[in-house]
Design a protein around this motif. Sequence first.
Motif, PDB file in Angstrom:
ATOM      1  N   LEU A  26      -0.399 -30.790 -21.401  1.00  0.00           N
ATOM      2  CA  LEU A  26       0.673 -30.873 -20.401  1.00  0.00           C
ATOM      3  C   LEU A  26       0.470 -32.353 -19.766  1.00  0.00           C
ATOM      4  N   GLY A  27      -0.497 -32.523 -19.482  1.00  0.00           N
ATOM      5  CA  GLY A  27      -0.692 -34.038 -19.134  1.00  0.00           C
ATOM      6  C   GLY A  27      -0.454 -35.169 -19.888  1.00  0.00           C
ATOM      7  N   ARG A  28      -0.423 -35.121 -21.156  1.00  0.00           N
ATOM      8  CA  ARG A  28       0.080 -35.933 -22.217  1.00  0.00           C
ATOM      9  C   ARG A  28       1.666 -35.964 -22.286  1.00  0.00           C
ATOM     10  N   THR A  29       1.959 -34.685 -22.340  1.00  0.00           N
ATOM     11  CA  THR A  29       3.500 -34.361 -22.340  1.00  0.00           C
ATOM     12  C   THR A  29       4.036 -35.152 -20.919  1.00  0.00           C
ATOM     13  N   ALA A  30       3.556 -34.908 -19.594  1.00  0.00           N
ATOM     14  CA  ALA A  30       3.806 -35.603 -18.552  1.00  0.00           C
ATOM     15  C   ALA A  30       3.830 -36.898 -18.446  1.00  0.00           C
ATOM     16  N   LEU A  31       2.680 -37.554 -18.934  1.00  0.00           N
ATOM     17  CA  LEU A  31       2.732 -38.987 -19.101  1.00  0.00           C
ATOM     18  C   LEU A  31       3.808 -39.674 -19.872  1.00  0.00           C
ATOM     19  N   ALA A  32       3.921 -38.867 -21.147  1.00  0.00           N
ATOM     20  CA  ALA A  32       5.104 -39.588 -22.041  1.00  0.00           C
ATOM     21  C   ALA A  32       6.252 -39.489 -21.392  1.00  0.00           C
ATOM     22  N   TYR A  33       6.530 -38.418 -20.676  1.00  0.00           N
ATOM     23  CA  TYR A  33       8.106 -38.037 -19.963  1.00  0.00           C
ATOM     24  C   TYR A  33       8.225 -39.204 -19.176  1.00  0.00           C
TER      25      TYR A  33
ATOM     26  N   LEU B 209       9.755 -20.683 -15.636  1.00  0.00           N
ATOM     27  CA  LEU B 209       8.329 -21.515 -14.726  1.00  0.00           C
ATOM     28  C   LEU B 209       7.490 -20.284 -14.128  1.00  0.00           C
ATOM     29  N   PRO B 210       6.286 -20.423 -14.292  1.00  0.00           N
ATOM     30  CA  PRO B 210       5.254 -19.322 -13.766  1.00  0.00           C
ATOM     31  C   PRO B 210       5.386 -19.580 -12.373  1.00  0.00           C
ATOM     32  N   PRO B 211       5.412 -18.506 -11.614  1.00  0.00           N
ATOM     33  CA  PRO B 211       5.226 -18.316 -10.123  1.00  0.00           C
ATOM     34  C   PRO B 211       4.243 -19.307  -9.269  1.00  0.00           C
ATOM     35  N   THR B 212       3.319 -19.873 -10.081  1.00  0.00           N
ATOM     36  CA  THR B 212       2.403 -20.784  -9.482  1.00  0.00           C
ATOM     37  C   THR B 212       2.657 -22.235 -10.056  1.00  0.00           C
ATOM     38  N   TRP B 213       4.086 -22.461 -10.391  1.00  0.00           N
ATOM     39  CA  TRP B 213       4.275 -23.729 -11.003  1.00  0.00           C
ATOM     40  C   TRP B 213       3.999 -25.116 -10.306  1.00  0.00           C
ATOM     41  N   THR B 214       4.178 -25.100  -8.899  1.00  0.00           N
ATOM     42  CA  THR B 214       3.823 -25.898  -7.924  1.00  0.00           C
ATOM     43  C   THR B 214       2.530 -26.457  -8.034  1.00  0.00           C
ATOM     44  N   SER B 215       1.472 -25.468  -7.838  1.00  0.00           N
ATOM     45  CA  SER B 215       0.204 -25.710  -7.902  1.00  0.00           C
ATOM     46  C   SER B 215      -0.367 -26.331  -9.328  1.00  0.00           C
ATOM     47  N   ALA B 216       0.335 -25.777 -10.231  1.00  0.00           N
ATOM     48  CA  ALA B 216       0.052 -26.077 -11.762  1.00  0.00           C
ATOM     49  C   ALA B 216       0.386 -27.578 -11.983  1.00  0.00           C
ATOM     50  N   LEU B 217       1.449 -27.924 -11.132  1.00  0.00           N
ATOM     51  CA  LEU B 217       2.180 -29.086 -11.435  1.00  0.00           C
ATOM     52  C   LEU B 217       1.105 -30.178 -10.905  1.00  0.00           C
ATOM     53  N   ARG B 218       0.864 -29.769  -9.661  1.00  0.00           N
ATOM     54  CA  ARG B 218       0.025 -30.638  -8.745  1.00  0.00           C
ATOM     55  C   ARG B 218      -1.566 -31.013  -9.637  1.00  0.00           C
ATOM     56  N   GLY B 219      -1.761 -30.098 -10.189  1.00  0.00           N
ATOM     57  CA  GLY B 219      -3.034 -30.335 -10.831  1.00  0.00           C
ATOM     58  C   GLY B 219      -3.059 -31.205 -12.157  1.00  0.00           C
ATOM     59  N   VAL B 220      -1.898 -31.077 -12.957  1.00  0.00           N
ATOM     60  CA  VAL B 220      -1.464 -32.001 -13.805  1.00  0.00           C
ATOM     61  C   VAL B 220      -1.209 -33.347 -13.500  1.00  0.00           C
ATOM     62  N   LEU B 221      -0.696 -33.486 -12.534  1.00  0.00           N
ATOM     63  CA  LEU B 221      -0.500 -34.960 -11.764  1.00  0.00           C
ATOM     64  C   LEU B 221      -1.792 -35.463 -11.329  1.00  0.00           C
ATOM     65  N   SER B 222      -2.406 -34.658 -10.599  1.00  0.00           N
ATOM     66  CA  SER B 222      -3.728 -35.160 -10.210  1.00  0.00           C
ATOM     67  C   SER B 222      -4.700 -35.463 -11.275  1.00  0.00           C
ATOM     68  N   ARG B 223      -4.744 -34.846 -12.462  1.00  0.00           N
ATOM     69  CA  ARG B 223      -5.456 -35.470 -13.405  1.00  0.00           C
ATOM     70  C   ARG B 223      -4.810 -36.831 -14.119  1.00  0.00           C
ATOM     71  N   LEU B 224      -3.696 -36.761 -14.160  1.00  0.00           N
ATOM     72  CA  LEU B 224      -2.711 -38.087 -14.506  1.00  0.00           C
ATOM     73  C   LEU B 224      -3.111 -39.117 -13.650  1.00  0.00           C
ATOM     74  N   ARG B 225      -3.206 -38.944 -12.410  1.00  0.00           N
ATOM     75  CA  ARG B 225      -3.322 -40.065 -11.625  1.00  0.00           C
ATOM     76  C   ARG B 225      -4.813 -40.768 -11.748  1.00  0.00           C
ATOM     77  N   SER B 226      -5.733 -39.672 -12.004  1.00  0.00           N
ATOM     78  CA  SER B 226      -7.111 -40.103 -11.958  1.00  0.00           C
ATOM     79  C   SER B 226      -7.526 -40.818 -13.100  1.00  0.00           C
TER      80      SER B 226
END
Length: 81
Positions: free
Chosen positions: A33-40, A63-80
Motif C-alpha cells: 500500500l505504501g509503494r502504491t501510495a508513493l507511486a500515485y 473501503l474498510p470501516p477503519t480506512w482513515t486510521s489505515a491511511l494515516r499509518g500508510v502515510l506515516s510510514r511514507l513520510r518517515s
Amino acid sequence: MVGGNGGVRICLLGRLAVEVDGVGADVARLGDLGRTALAYLVLERGRPVARDELADVLCGEDLPPTWTSALRGVLSRLRST
C-alpha cells in the motif's frame, strides 16, 4: 526517474527506488500500500490529492470501516521513509 527539489530521485519503473541526496531510502518497509501510495502521489505531484481519492486508489470502492486510521499509518510510514 523523477527528480525533485533537494536532490530527491524516485524511480517508478522496475523496482521502486528512492534516493535523497544520493542515499537510497529503505522502501521495503512501505509495504504494497505504501509503494502504491508513493507511486500515485508522485504521478499526481502537480496537484493536491484528497485523502478520499488516495483511499479509493488504495482500497477501491470497498473501503474498510477503519480506512482513515489505515491511511494515516500508510502515510506515516511514507513520510518517515
